[in-house]
Scaffold this motif. Structure first.
Motif, PDB file in Angstrom:
ATOM      1  N   ALA A 154      -9.896  23.172  -7.671  1.00  0.00           N
ATOM      2  CA  ALA A 154     -10.297  23.744  -8.961  1.00  0.00           C
ATOM      3  C   ALA A 154      -9.442  24.960  -9.284  1.00  0.00           C
ATOM      4  O   ALA A 154      -8.982  25.127 -10.416  1.00  0.00           O
ATOM      5  N   ALA A 155      -9.226  25.820  -8.279  1.00  0.00           N
ATOM      6  CA  ALA A 155      -8.437  27.037  -8.500  1.00  0.00           C
ATOM      7  C   ALA A 155      -7.017  26.679  -8.900  1.00  0.00           C
ATOM      8  O   ALA A 155      -6.453  27.254  -9.831  1.00  0.00           O
ATOM      9  N   GLU A 156      -6.451  25.706  -8.209  1.00  0.00           N
ATOM     10  CA  GLU A 156      -5.085  25.293  -8.506  1.00  0.00           C
ATOM     11  C   GLU A 156      -4.995  24.742  -9.931  1.00  0.00           C
ATOM     12  O   GLU A 156      -4.084  25.069 -10.691  1.00  0.00           O
ATOM     13  N   THR A 157      -5.974  23.905 -10.307  1.00  0.00           N
ATOM     14  CA  THR A 157      -5.960  23.294 -11.632  1.00  0.00           C
ATOM     15  C   THR A 157      -6.165  24.343 -12.720  1.00  0.00           C
ATOM     16  O   THR A 157      -5.584  24.268 -13.792  1.00  0.00           O
ATOM     17  N   LEU A 158      -7.007  25.327 -12.417  1.00  0.00           N
ATOM     18  CA  LEU A 158      -7.275  26.381 -13.387  1.00  0.00           C
ATOM     19  C   LEU A 158      -6.161  27.416 -13.411  1.00  0.00           C
ATOM     20  O   LEU A 158      -6.126  28.268 -14.301  1.00  0.00           O
ATOM     21  N   GLY A 159      -5.281  27.362 -12.407  1.00  0.00           N
ATOM     22  CA  GLY A 159      -4.217  28.348 -12.319  1.00  0.00           C
ATOM     23  C   GLY A 159      -4.722  29.733 -11.960  1.00  0.00           C
ATOM     24  O   GLY A 159      -4.180  30.746 -12.370  1.00  0.00           O
ATOM     25  N   ARG A 160      -5.796  29.751 -11.200  1.00  0.00           N
ATOM     26  CA  ARG A 160      -6.367  31.033 -10.772  1.00  0.00           C
ATOM     27  C   ARG A 160      -6.431  31.073  -9.247  1.00  0.00           C
ATOM     28  O   ARG A 160      -6.322  30.054  -8.581  1.00  0.00           O
ATOM     29  N   GLY A 161      -6.672  32.255  -8.732  1.00  0.00           N
ATOM     30  CA  GLY A 161      -6.834  32.386  -7.295  1.00  0.00           C
ATOM     31  C   GLY A 161      -8.225  31.938  -6.877  1.00  0.00           C
ATOM     32  O   GLY A 161      -9.160  31.931  -7.688  1.00  0.00           O
ATOM     33  N   ILE A 162      -8.349  31.580  -5.610  1.00  0.00           N
ATOM     34  CA  ILE A 162      -9.635  31.111  -5.102  1.00  0.00           C
ATOM     35  C   ILE A 162     -10.740  32.143  -5.308  1.00  0.00           C
ATOM     36  O   ILE A 162     -11.822  31.798  -5.790  1.00  0.00           O
ATOM     37  N   PRO A 163     -10.520  33.423  -4.993  1.00  0.00           N
ATOM     38  CA  PRO A 163     -11.624  34.376  -5.163  1.00  0.00           C
ATOM     39  C   PRO A 163     -12.042  34.548  -6.612  1.00  0.00           C
ATOM     40  O   PRO A 163     -13.195  34.849  -6.885  1.00  0.00           O
ATOM     41  N   GLU A 164     -11.109  34.320  -7.557  1.00  0.00           N
ATOM     42  CA  GLU A 164     -11.489  34.441  -8.972  1.00  0.00           C
ATOM     43  C   GLU A 164     -12.393  33.289  -9.397  1.00  0.00           C
ATOM     44  O   GLU A 164     -13.215  33.420 -10.289  1.00  0.00           O
ATOM     45  N   VAL A 165     -12.197  32.153  -8.768  1.00  0.00           N
ATOM     46  CA  VAL A 165     -13.038  30.997  -9.121  1.00  0.00           C
ATOM     47  C   VAL A 165     -14.410  31.153  -8.469  1.00  0.00           C
ATOM     48  O   VAL A 165     -15.442  30.891  -9.082  1.00  0.00           O
ATOM     49  N   GLY A 166     -14.420  31.612  -7.223  1.00  0.00           N
ATOM     50  CA  GLY A 166     -15.694  31.944  -6.577  1.00  0.00           C
ATOM     51  C   GLY A 166     -16.358  30.768  -5.908  1.00  0.00           C
ATOM     52  O   GLY A 166     -16.011  29.607  -6.124  1.00  0.00           O
ATOM     53  N   LEU A 167     -17.334  31.140  -5.105  1.00  0.00           N
ATOM     54  CA  LEU A 167     -18.011  30.168  -4.268  1.00  0.00           C
ATOM     55  C   LEU A 167     -19.394  29.899  -4.854  1.00  0.00           C
ATOM     56  O   LEU A 167     -20.002  30.778  -5.431  1.00  0.00           O
ATOM     57  N   THR A 168     -19.864  28.688  -4.696  1.00  0.00           N
ATOM     58  CA  THR A 168     -21.247  28.423  -5.089  1.00  0.00           C
ATOM     59  C   THR A 168     -22.170  29.030  -4.041  1.00  0.00           C
ATOM     60  O   THR A 168     -21.785  29.267  -2.912  1.00  0.00           O
ATOM     61  N   THR A 169     -23.407  29.260  -4.455  1.00  0.00           N
ATOM     62  CA  THR A 169     -24.356  29.948  -3.584  1.00  0.00           C
ATOM     63  C   THR A 169     -24.873  29.015  -2.489  1.00  0.00           C
ATOM     64  O   THR A 169     -25.166  27.851  -2.743  1.00  0.00           O
ATOM     65  N   PHE A 170     -24.992  29.557  -1.292  1.00  0.00           N
ATOM     66  CA  PHE A 170     -25.598  28.793  -0.200  1.00  0.00           C
ATOM     67  C   PHE A 170     -27.110  28.982  -0.264  1.00  0.00           C
ATOM     68  O   PHE A 170     -27.593  30.104  -0.377  1.00  0.00           O
ATOM     69  N   ARG A 171     -27.808  27.901  -0.174  1.00  0.00           N
ATOM     70  CA  ARG A 171     -29.266  27.998  -0.229  1.00  0.00           C
ATOM     71  C   ARG A 171     -29.881  27.283   0.958  1.00  0.00           C
ATOM     72  O   ARG A 171     -29.286  26.394   1.546  1.00  0.00           O
ATOM     73  N   ALA A 172     -31.106  27.684   1.277  1.00  0.00           N
ATOM     74  CA  ALA A 172     -31.858  26.989   2.312  1.00  0.00           C
ATOM     75  C   ALA A 172     -32.243  25.603   1.776  1.00  0.00           C
ATOM     76  O   ALA A 172     -32.443  25.455   0.582  1.00  0.00           O
ATOM     77  N   PRO A 173     -32.387  24.602   2.610  1.00  0.00           N
ATOM     78  CA  PRO A 173     -32.143  24.642   4.048  1.00  0.00           C
ATOM     79  C   PRO A 173     -30.681  24.355   4.399  1.00  0.00           C
ATOM     80  O   PRO A 173     -30.009  23.647   3.677  1.00  0.00           O
ATOM     81  N   TYR A 174     -30.244  24.926   5.515  1.00  0.00           N
ATOM     82  CA  TYR A 174     -28.880  24.708   6.000  1.00  0.00           C
ATOM     83  C   TYR A 174     -28.627  23.224   6.235  1.00  0.00           C
ATOM     84  O   TYR A 174     -27.586  22.689   5.865  1.00  0.00           O
ATOM     85  N   THR A 175     -29.560  22.574   6.882  1.00  0.00           N
ATOM     86  CA  THR A 175     -29.521  21.108   7.018  1.00  0.00           C
ATOM     87  C   THR A 175     -30.887  20.586   6.598  1.00  0.00           C
ATOM     88  O   THR A 175     -31.860  21.338   6.585  1.00  0.00           O
ATOM     89  N   PRO A 176     -30.978  19.296   6.254  1.00  0.00           N
ATOM     90  CA  PRO A 176     -32.263  18.778   5.766  1.00  0.00           C
ATOM     91  C   PRO A 176     -33.401  19.006   6.766  1.00  0.00           C
ATOM     92  O   PRO A 176     -33.221  18.909   7.971  1.00  0.00           O
ATOM     93  N   VAL A 177     -34.558  19.328   6.220  1.00  0.00           N
ATOM     94  CA  VAL A 177     -35.761  19.574   7.030  1.00  0.00           C
ATOM     95  C   VAL A 177     -36.832  18.593   6.559  1.00  0.00           C
ATOM     96  O   VAL A 177     -36.991  18.382   5.360  1.00  0.00           O
ATOM     97  N   THR A 178     -37.544  18.015   7.492  1.00  0.00           N
ATOM     98  CA  THR A 178     -38.563  17.029   7.099  1.00  0.00           C
ATOM     99  C   THR A 178     -39.746  17.734   6.444  1.00  0.00           C
ATOM    100  O   THR A 178     -40.037  18.898   6.718  1.00  0.00           O
ATOM    101  N   PHE A 179     -40.435  16.998   5.588  1.00  0.00           N
ATOM    102  CA  PHE A 179     -41.651  17.542   4.991  1.00  0.00           C
ATOM    103  C   PHE A 179     -42.674  17.857   6.083  1.00  0.00           C
ATOM    104  O   PHE A 179     -43.410  18.835   5.993  1.00  0.00           O
ATOM    105  N   GLY A 180     -42.712  17.019   7.106  1.00  0.00           N
ATOM    106  CA  GLY A 180     -43.654  17.242   8.199  1.00  0.00           C
ATOM    107  C   GLY A 180     -43.489  18.620   8.809  1.00  0.00           C
ATOM    108  O   GLY A 180     -44.468  19.320   9.084  1.00  0.00           O
TER     109      GLY A 180
END
Lengths: 114, 182, 1010
Positions: C581-607
């Motif tokens: 995306a950064a390359e296509t937009l012609g911007r640096g990676i930090p300018e494009v930014g990262l999406t937010t990490f949210r819980a759960p890190y890996t899937p967790v059962t409802f149980g």
């Protein structure tokens, strides 16, 4: 799940033991029967809903049962200070509110990386 | 004149536990919800022959009688015998509120190596001996019920709850005890 | 290949690709399982993935969108492809399990997913051919026309195709547990860094919890055999460290335990897989356990995840991460192939190649997109005689269900493609530090330009990152950093340091290199499927398309392409997607930014999330002391909040209607008994008790004498009715307050609030006594004669104990608070006894009630009898917008009072205006017609819609005692409409009603004093 310092139990306890009860430092008028409609509206209905510092009432309902007050940041959800009912509003340095280490909501940090 | 009514205990027949936890219903006890301001504490303590703790999360014991600090002006007084605690409190002659709650509450004794793990199945408090030493007590939550937790020994607790919550509290303790056995 | 022979041969080694002498599993300890119906043998300690590869199975699934054949990519939780269905029986079945995490156990049943009819022939594969129609964002555009087609055609088909795996059809019979835990230092991850930090923290005496998602500690040491620590091989050191930690009282070591959520104030959720690896788990053992940990300090040691290379057709089965191949070899003793190609932009893949080579596996070539790999690894490759093609790229792969060859070209172009025959290909484009938990803690990541990585930047909580997740790759630096972090964390938690932990470590090679984004041959001008997100079938060109279509924010690009939105949450793909995306937009990676990490890190059962909270433990079910006795009488129960209340007591042959009619008649003709224990009770004690009640209730309490009781109503400050109940004065300074059943807890809270914060000067205390007392109501002409012989110490004659009296005495020999009161309009008593005595007293009364042909009645009859008398039920006839006057209760408001809660609110202009909705009675013109509660009321049934609604029916019953239906309603200006005809329009008819007063029975009210 937050930890809340109960000023009566003198320690931090799980949010599960507490209940939020709305804005603090809004005294019920002594002569409430005599106040005007506008005064009653001001006392009972109108609240500021500030972004940032707010003074709230909480109750350690499943603990010591006491109502107490808290200064809280509505942006970070962080409790800045809790104090006993009846004590005056603490003066908090403005820095406490603008401190870079005060975390922002997920929405505020969305898509940002420095 | 009808026959004298006898007690039907809320946890009659309950037993449970696991390899590391023993669960037993506590025997019926006299219980008092005692409320008073600081200036009345001394006289009440004299009348009850038991000091009333004034520090959070602490208790005092004298013989079969225990006083648990629940709040700045609130104690749960438990006497393991049948005693007129309301009358005793009244005899102190000071401003106070004494309400008999002997039948409102019931209790489950939780004992064994896994006792704190079983209680932590539903209680968010730190039950290490450092944070919750022997003699410590607190009103708190246990799952979706409110309880008073009282540590009577390193691996022994008394869990007090309102009588209608007893099936839930004992059930969740049994589940916690089962898990603490693994 | 003949199945019988193949299985027999495989049995001897736990799979034909198991290499004798390699790996850490015990060959004799086998485990048989089935995969898509075929039996395989693995070894205990295998993951499903390692066991399948050991048996030559790479094809494990079909991709989500294109249904392309897919193989195992990784050896860890980041796995995007190998999602399987694991089943013990129909109830204990879980879809979307990562084969790289799930351990095999004897007798397990495993099935592949997202294929029909079979894995090798899948009709959904047509989507691959139709791929041009499924470009990124296709569903936002394709299903728009014709309009009706969405509902009738597109949506049902998409719903059938959407989602991975099949949900179990039966209730889960497994146990799940939950536990709160506290510690001084929580260490997430038990690799080199985590173990070191835990050792350092534990040495101070601090309480330490160390968790790791794998069955054994070691982290990257599972694959990296080039590391030595304190003179031992890394893996052996790790196991020894774990043994030392496990033996310490202050340490809890949790393996198979994933830290999946990091919340405020160091509150961390861990999911422990307790029995998922066990063939026959103990019946009482939980399958999974949720740990809710509160840590004073947290050390994050979550390592790094290797990225794949992005090139054309990089998704064929047999193409996997280099570190995964190394794990399969070094830990599981499994060869991923016999002829393994290597494609890399990072030195780490060389070490994988060396290990494979030394195990006798052919490495036809190492293809490195860099011109200059690390000198050390290059030299080692040369000394081992492995061909290295620097400045080259793999530009295509071939092979139907498994890779069979790769095409290699010079990156500088010009040269023709060279085809190299392989049966597996390992790739590496570098390592992504696992900043997930750091980011979840609300820390802000920072982009390190030199190494092109996102690393922990600004911390928001009391935590620290160490090791690979902090960008530290050198072993000595990791050991030092982790030891410091562990010791400092313990210190900060109040444990001054003990002896300093000083570990020495060596590693075979220092790594260089790394790239993010598409490799040569998968650039903007190349129309190829170069996958970045395997699970959601997102290719490099999809990211470019998204940018061309106007998505310039990484959050928009993510949602347009679905990159990183699958269950693996983009652990492999996010950085690649961002770089493209950064390359296509012609911007640096930090300018494009990262999406937010949210819980759960890996899937967790409802149980796991639900834990103990199901069945009887879902919510407390509260029963009164007399519940069993009522059950024995055949009572039907209804839910009132958490309470079970006796609803009615049907006799043989009676339906509810017949039972209720009989109960209603019996109470008025003879006597009825009723369990009123659930009513809230509050003991109000102190010299200022009356003064306090004066402020809380509208009524005046000074005039109430001890031994008398009074009906009181309570308002909120806004002037609306909040609760009601009878209050008895036991003595000058003691009141017995009753509340509604549903209001008990909130009224107590409301009263405490005013007492503590507005009226703290009053000397009075409140104690909930709801459950201290069992309450038996006796109502009816014969009520007195029923209890008379049972009561001692109270003169219950009409003269001595008139209506609204209260006294203490004894009944059946036990203490009672006896009330003379009525919610039926009949002569009535309410017997309060300490709750344990409730059943005995109930039975004693019942004997006498039945002897005079009286009966027990339930809540339904109670509701009807009170409605016959026009007594309101707060919450049913009121809804939080009725004033005392609206409910015709002005008589209960102390006119001379100068203050009570609601005194000002109830005088607000809107609360005193004309035409407010007021509570009135309704009589249907047809006496047999029973109105529906909630039905709307209008004046003119012929008015065109929308009609003017005047109000609604709040209570409506058949009254057997009145011989007709009765109803209560709120009606605009209702009290002025007495005698008017109004209408209740229903779907099938319009019902005419006459407005009446609310007393339908015994209007003179004489019976209550009988």
């Amino acid at each position: 799940m937050l930890l809340i310092h109960c000023p009566y139990c003198e320690e931090q306890r799980s949010e599960l033991e507490f209940r939020a009860v709305g804005d603090a430092h809004i005294a019920r008028p002594e002569n409430i029967a005599a106040i005007s409609d506008a005064e009653f509206e001001e006392y009972f209905f109108l609240r500021d809903n500030p972004k940032g510092l707010i003074f709230e009432r909480w109750r350690h309902i499943s603990g010591c049962g006491r109502f107490f007050n808290a200064a809280r940041d509505t942006v970070s959800d962080r409790f800045l200070k809790t104090y006993k009912a009846g004590e005056p509003k603490p003066s908090l340095p403005i820095a406490a509110m603008t401190d870079e280490t005060v975390v922002e909501t997920y929405e505020a940090t969305e898509g940002r990386a420095e | 004149m009808a026959d004298l009514a006898t007690r039907t205990l809320p946890l009659r027949g309950f037993h449970g536990g696991s390899a590391t936890v023993r669960l037993t219903p506590a025997a019926p006890a006299s219980r008092l919800s005692l409320r008073a301001k600081p200036d009345a504490v001394g006289a009440l303590a004299t009348a009850l022959q038991l000091s009333l703790p004034t520090r959070p999360k602490t208790s005092a014991t004298s013989g079969t009688r225990h006083a648990l600090w629940l709040g700045p002006d609130e104690w749960l007084v438990i006497d393991e015998t049948e005693t007129d605690l309301v009358g005793i409190a009244a005899s102190a002659g000071v401003l106070q509120s004494a309400t008999d709650i002997s039948h409102r509450n019931t209790a489950i004794l939780v004992e064994g190596q896994g006792a704190s793990a079983a209680i932590n199945a539903g209680c968010p408090q730190d039950l290490s001996l450092k944070a919750f030493p022997v003699g410590a007590c607190s009103r708190t939550v246990f799952g979706k019920a409110e309880v008073v937790l009282y540590r009577t020994g390193e691996t022994a607790f008394r869990v007090e709850c309102w009588r209608s919550f007893a099936p839930y509290v004992s059930g969740l303790l049994a589940a916690g005890a089962q898990d603490a056995g693994h | 290949m003949s199945g019988a022979n193949r299985t027999a041969k495989a049995d001897s080694m736990g799979g034909a690709n198991r290499i004798a002498g390699k790996g850490r599993l015990t060959p004799a300890r086998t485990a048989r399982f089935t995969f898509d119906g075929r039996t395989y043998q693995g070894l205990q300690g295998d993951t499903v993935a390692s066991a399948l590869i050991a048996n030559g199975v790479h094809l494990v699934g079909r991709s989500f969108k294109y249904h392309r054949p897919r193989g195992i990519v990784s050896a860890g939780p980041e796995e995007p492809n190998a999602l399987i269905d694991v089943m013990r029986d129909n109830a204990r079945r879980q879809p979307n399990v990562r084969a790289t995490v799930q351990e095999v156990f004897d007798g397990m049943t495993v099935a592949s997913q997202n294929r029909y009819p079979s894995l090798t022939f899948d009709v959904g594969g047509i989507n691959n051919i139709l791929a041009p129609f499924f470009a990124a964002g296709f569903y936002y555009k394709t299903f728009m026309w014709p309009k009706q087609a969405w509902k009738n055609i597109y949506e049902p088909r998409i719903r059938a195709a959407a989602g991975l795996g099949v949900s179990p059809t039966e209730e889960d019979t497994d146990e799940y547990a939950s536990r709160y835990a506290h510690c001084d230092v929580l260490v997430m991850g038990a690799g080199v860094a985590g173990l070191t930090a835990a050792l350092a923290a534990a040495a101070t005496g601090a309480r330490v919890i160390l968790c790791d998602e794998q069955p054994e500690v070691g982290g990257a040491l599972h694959h990296d055999t080039g590391v030595t620590i304190d003179g031992q091989s890394g893996y052996a050191w790790a196991q020894n460290a774990a043994r030392r930690l496990a033996a310490m009282d202050n340490v809890t070591l949790l393996t198979r335990t994933t830290a999946f959520g990091y919340y405020a104030q160091n509150f961390v959720a861990l999911a422990e897989r307790v029995t998922d690896h066990v063939s026959r788990p103990a019946r009482t053992a939980p399958r999974e356990r949720l740990w809710q940990v509160r840590a004073k300090r947290v050390v994050i040691a979550t390592g790094a995840i290797e990225r794949h290379m992005v090139f054309a057709n990089n998704d064929r089965p047999g193409v996997m991460l280099a570190s995964a191949a190394r794990t399969y070899l070094n830990h599981f003793g499994v060869a991923i192939g016999r002829k393994v190609g290597v494609y890399t932009a990072h030195d780490s893949a060389y070490e994988a190649a060396f290990d494979l080579h030394r195990a006798g596996i052919a490495i036809p070539a190492i293809v490195d997109s860099r011109e200059q790999p690390g000198a050390a690894v290059l030299a080692e490759a040369q000394s081992l005689g492995i061909e290295v093609l620097t400045g080259h790229a793999v530009t295509d792969t071939k092979g139907k269900l498994r890779v069979s060859s790769i095409s290699v070209r010079r990156v500088s172009g010009g040269s023709s493609a060279r085809s190299i025959s392989v049966d597996a290909l390992i790739t590496s484009s570098g390592w992504t530090p696992s900043v997930h938990m750091f980011s979840q803690s609300r820390g802000k990541v920072a982009f390190d330009a030199e190494t092109q990585r996102f690393l922990p930047g600004i911390y928001a909580q009391d935590c620290v990152s160490v090791g690979a997740c902090n960008g530290t790759t050198d072993i000595a630096a990791t050991l030092g950093e982790a030891a410091d972090a562990g010791e400092l964390a313990a210190q900060a938690a109040g444990f001054p340091g003990g002896t300093r932990l000083a570990l020495t470590g060596t590693q075979a090679f220092a790594w260089t290199g790394g790239m993010a984004g598409a490799a040569y041959g998968a650039g903007p001008e190349d129309d190829v499927k170069a996958f970045i997100d395997f699970q959601n079938d997102v290719c490099a060109k999809d990211i470019r398309l998204a940018v061309r279509e106007g998505m310039h924010s990484i959050e928009h690009i993510k949602r347009f392409t679905t990159n990183g939105m699958a269950t693996d949450q983009g652990k492999l793909s996010n950085i690649h997607g961002l770089a493209i995306a950064a390359e296509t937009l012609g911007r640096g990676i930090p300018e494009v930014g990262l999406t937010t990490f949210r819980a759960p890190y890996t899937p967790v059962t409802f149980g796991t999330l639900i834990g103990h909270s199901r069945g009887d433990l879902f919510d407390p079910t509260r029963k009164t002391a007399m519940h069993q006795a009522e059950e024995a009488m055949g009572a039907a129960f209804e839910d009132v909040g958490q309470w079970k209340r006796a609803w009615y007591y049907p006799r043989a042959g009676e339906d509810m209607h017949a039972a209720v009619n009989r109960e209603c008649r019996t109470v008025r003709e003879t006597v009825g008994m009723f369990d009123a224990s659930t009513l809230g009770k509050i003991e109000v004690v102190g010299p200022d008790a009356a003064a306090f009640l004066n402020l809380i209730y509208t009524n005046s309490w000074d005039t109430l004498k001890p031994g008398r009781c009074r009906y009181g109503i309570m308002l909120r400050e806004d002037g609306f009715i909040y609760d009601d109940g009878v209050v008895g004065r036991m003595s000058e300074d003691r009141f017995h307050v009753t509340t509604t059943t549903g209001g008990a807890a909130r009224v107590m809270h409301h009263m405490e609030d005013y007492l503590q914060t507005e009226f703290p000067h009053l000397n009075v205390w409140l104690t909930s006594a709801t459950e201290q007392w069992a309450v038996i109501a006796l109502q009816g002409p014969k009520a007195r004669e029923i209890i008379a012989p049972l009561v001692e110490g109270i003169d219950i004659s009409n003269e001595a104990f008139p209506h609204m009296s209260v006294a203490e005495g004894r009944i059946c020999g036990v203490p009672t608070r006896l009330f003379r009161m009525s919610f039926t309009g009949e002569l009535g008593f309410e017997v309060n006894v300490p709750a344990d005595f409730g059943p005995d007293v109930w039975n004693a009364i019942r004997e006498r009630v039945e002897a005079v042909d009286g009966c027990a009645y339930g809540t339904e009859t109670m509701h009807i009898l009170r409605a016959e008398k026009g007594y309101i039920i707060v919450g049913q006839d009121t809804d939080g917008t009725l004033t005392p006057d609206d409910a015709s209760l002005s008589w209960a408001v102390g006119k001379k009072k100068t203050d009570f809660v609601g005194i000002r609110g109830m005088k607000r202009p809107d609360l005193v205006r004309e035409g407010r909705k007021q509570l009135v009675g309704l009589l249907t013109k047809d006496p047999n017609m029973v109105l529906e509660e909630g039905a709307q009321i209008v004046a003119d049934p012929n008015q065109p819609k929308p009609m003017t609604m005047l109000g609604h029916v709040t209570s409506s019953y058949w009254s057997e005692n009145c011989g007709r239906s009765i109803a209560m309603a709120v009606v605009a200006g209702g009290k002025a409409r007495l005698g008017q005809t109004l209408y209740v329009p229903m779907a099938d008819r319009t019902i005419a009603v006459e407005v009446s007063d609310m007393v339908f029975f015994d209007k003179e009210g004489g019976r209550i004093h009988g």
